[in-house]
Design a protein around this motif. Structure first.
Motif, PDB file in Angstrom:
ATOM      1  N   HIS A 153       0.936  -1.239   0.022  1.00 34.27           N
ATOM      2  CA  HIS A 153      -0.117   0.078  -0.081  1.00 34.27           C
ATOM      3  C   HIS A 153       1.002   1.430   0.063  1.00 34.27           C
ATOM      4  O   HIS A 153       1.652   1.540   0.920  1.00 34.27           O
ATOM      5  N   ARG A 154       0.832   2.171  -1.167  1.00 29.93           N
ATOM      6  CA  ARG A 154       1.684   3.314  -1.085  1.00 29.93           C
ATOM      7  C   ARG A 154       0.652   4.492  -0.878  1.00 29.93           C
ATOM      8  O   ARG A 154      -0.363   4.664  -1.075  1.00 29.93           O
ATOM      9  N   PHE A 155       1.538   5.628  -0.380  1.00 30.28           N
ATOM     10  CA  PHE A 155       0.848   7.038  -0.238  1.00 30.28           C
ATOM     11  C   PHE A 155       1.707   8.328  -0.531  1.00 30.28           C
ATOM     12  O   PHE A 155       2.944   8.011  -0.627  1.00 30.28           O
ATOM     13  N   ASP A 156       1.004   9.155  -0.907  1.00 33.20           N
ATOM     14  CA  ASP A 156       1.684  10.473  -1.285  1.00 33.20           C
ATOM     15  C   ASP A 156       1.720  11.633  -0.554  1.00 33.20           C
ATOM     16  O   ASP A 156       2.158  12.680  -1.184  1.00 33.20           O
ATOM     17  N   LEU A 157       0.767  11.636   0.373  1.00 35.75           N
ATOM     18  CA  LEU A 157       0.707  12.902   1.256  1.00 35.75           C
ATOM     19  C   LEU A 157       0.820  12.711   2.838  1.00 35.75           C
ATOM     20  O   LEU A 157       0.544  11.626   3.292  1.00 35.75           O
ATOM     21  N   ARG A 158       1.791  13.432   3.296  1.00 32.75           N
ATOM     22  CA  ARG A 158       1.986  13.293   4.914  1.00 32.75           C
ATOM     23  C   ARG A 158       1.014  14.645   5.529  1.00 32.75           C
ATOM     24  O   ARG A 158       1.029  15.616   5.049  1.00 32.75           O
ATOM     25  N   LEU A 159       0.313  14.094   6.642  1.00 36.05           N
ATOM     26  CA  LEU A 159      -0.449  15.121   7.503  1.00 36.05           C
ATOM     27  C   LEU A 159      -0.002  14.828   8.819  1.00 36.05           C
ATOM     28  O   LEU A 159       0.313  13.893   9.229  1.00 36.05           O
ATOM     29  N   ARG A 160       0.114  16.461   9.388  1.00 34.48           N
ATOM     30  CA  ARG A 160       0.573  16.299  10.880  1.00 34.48           C
ATOM     31  C   ARG A 160      -0.762  17.165  11.441  1.00 34.48           C
ATOM     32  O   ARG A 160      -1.307  18.258  11.066  1.00 34.48           O
ATOM     33  N   GLN A 161      -1.372  16.518  12.499  1.00 38.02           N
ATOM     34  CA  GLN A 161      -2.403  17.129  13.197  1.00 38.02           C
ATOM     35  C   GLN A 161      -2.317  17.095  14.705  1.00 38.02           C
ATOM     36  O   GLN A 161      -1.684  16.352  15.137  1.00 38.02           O
ATOM     37  N   LEU A 162      -3.369  18.005  15.484  1.00 35.43           N
ATOM     38  CA  LEU A 162      -3.341  18.287  16.801  1.00 35.43           C
ATOM     39  C   LEU A 162      -4.734  17.635  17.116  1.00 35.43           C
ATOM     40  O   LEU A 162      -5.868  17.904  16.550  1.00 35.43           O
TER      41      LEU A 162
END
Length: 431
Positions: A153-162
């Motif tokens: 499984h491949r992914f192209d976006l990184r998210l950081r959240q609180l």
């Protein structure tokens, strides 16, 4: 005779005597006008006396011809020859003179309300609108992840959240596939929510949420080894609507008819929206500017991330999400987006054994099997009672063998069903 009578008599005598002298010409009449002086007509003395004479005829043959030339009234000749003066009549429709100021200055804006159209700004706005439309209609060029649980499984976006909830306050980092909104949560990205991935019975490696909503918790268990526990949508329906375009559109349509009683926003250039979700009211603070990430998924991310705003045809960042009353203590669950960036990462599930006993279907089978166990327990009690009722000694031998065979068949049947359930759902079983 009195003094008054004497004065009256004397006055009368004087008047009579004066009249007699005037009549004889010896005394001038004071009431006669003076005789006029006789002067020659046309002379200076006559002009001083007020004589007005007509000018000589302009033509000897025409005594009525005017002595002065005829000129047009209002012309220069009329002013020069006869001193004609024409009073200027003001035009009531003529506006007063306007002060001339330089265009583009503060004086021009104050005096005349001048507004300058910046053609460069208009072109820039049109370009931004075109870019937003292009990103809105485009699909992601990144490949979708496999529908099967087994694979890379491949992914192209990184998210950081609180995340701010009754359970705590902390950041998480995870990855999203922009083509299908599948998500990958590595153990090292859960921060304070998972201080250590080590447990008494094993270790946690990652959580994988597939595009269809199924969730895999993968790690290593002491009895099973490397395994992925398949949970289906057991994380709850709080975010299930995010992947459903119909529900997402319904949320956007509900905004105009929902009171916009918003909580505190995250600050910056954002717009607050409050609408109706599947299980309650949701509040979103979205960026005012369009985002260039291309996707046809209605939503990317968990609570915050990227949403398609069908009202303005633009992809917009969701900077804050507030789910009213969705927290474990009945309060509000709040998530803030810290960062959304391009990044590449993959998760391989092929080395793992899949355990599906805790999916909705697996739990349903387990519940049915447990209910069957209660029924078998009642049958076992009846068999044991029959066994106890068998005659003692040799006369009851055949009875005891029969009841014991029934008990063994009952136990073997239930064991076979439990083993079959374990094999089908990836549980370790002893054949």
């Amino acid at each position: 005779m009195s003094r008054r009578a004497a004065w009256i008599g004397t006055g009368a005598a004087v008047l009579i005597a004066g009249a007699a002298l005037a009549a004889t010409g010896r005394l001038p009449n004071p009431f006669d006008p003076p005789s006029p002086d006789v002067v020659d007509s046309g002379s200076e003395s006559a002009r001083e006396a007020g004589e007005i004479t007509m000018p000589a005829p302009a033509s000897a043959s025409d005594p009525f011809a005017p002595a002065l030339p005829i000129v047009e009234s209002g012309s220069a000749e009329a002013r020069d020859l006869v001193g004609e003066v024409i009073e200027e009549i003001h035009n009531p429709f003529e506006l007063p003179p306007i002060e001339v100021v330089e265009s583009g200055t503060d004086e021009a804006w104050i005096a005349h309300g001048e507004e300058i159209t910046d053609l460069n700004a208009v072109k820039q706005l049109a370009m931004l609108r075109a870019r937003a439309e292009a990103a809105f209609v485009a699909d992601s060029g990144f490949p979708r992840n496999p529908e099967s649980e087994l694979g890379v499984h491949r992914f192209d976006l990184r998210l950081r959240q609180l995340i701010d909830s009754a359970e705590g306050l902390g950041e998480i980092t995870y990855f999203v596939n922009s083509a299908d909104n599948s998500m990958y949560f590595p153990h090292w990205g859960l921060g304070s929510w998972l201080p250590s991935n080590q447990f008494n019975q094993g270790e946690f490696h990652f959580l994988l949420r597939q595009a269809d909503g199924d969730t895999l918790v993968c790690g290593k268990q002491v009895d099973i080894g490397p395994a992925c526990l398949q949970l289906g949508e057991e994380l709850g329906a709080g975010f299930a609507w995010l992947r459903n375009s119909a529900l997402h559109r319904e949320f956007l349509r509900s905004v105009p008819r929902t009171p916009q009683t918003l909580g505190e926003g995250p600050g910056g250039a954002v717009q607050g929206l409050r609408g109706r979700g599947e299980t309650g009211h949701l509040q979103f603070w979205v960026s005012r500017n369009a985002h260039p990430v291309a996707t046809q998924m209605p939503y990317l991310g968990l609570g915050v991330g990227l949403m398609k705003d069908y009202r303005v045809r633009a992809n917009r960042l969701v900077k804050r999400m507030l789910a009213e009353g969705a927290d474990s203590d009945g309060g509000d669950l709040v998530m803030d987006l810290i960062e959304l960036d391009a990044a590449r990462i993959e998760a391989d599930t092929t080395p793992y054994r899949f355990v599906t006993a805790f999916t909705a279907r697996g739990l349903e089978e387990a519940t049915a099997l447990g209910q069957q166990g209660f029924d078998l327990q009642a049958q076992a009690i009846a068999i044991r009672q029959a066994l106890d009722a068998c005659p003692k000694g040799r006369p009851g031998r055949e009875c005891r063998e029969r009841e014991r065979a029934r008990m063994k068949a009952l136990e073997d049947g239930f064991r076979d069903q439990a083993l079959d359930f374990g094999r089908r759902h990836g549980l370790p079983v002893d054949d």
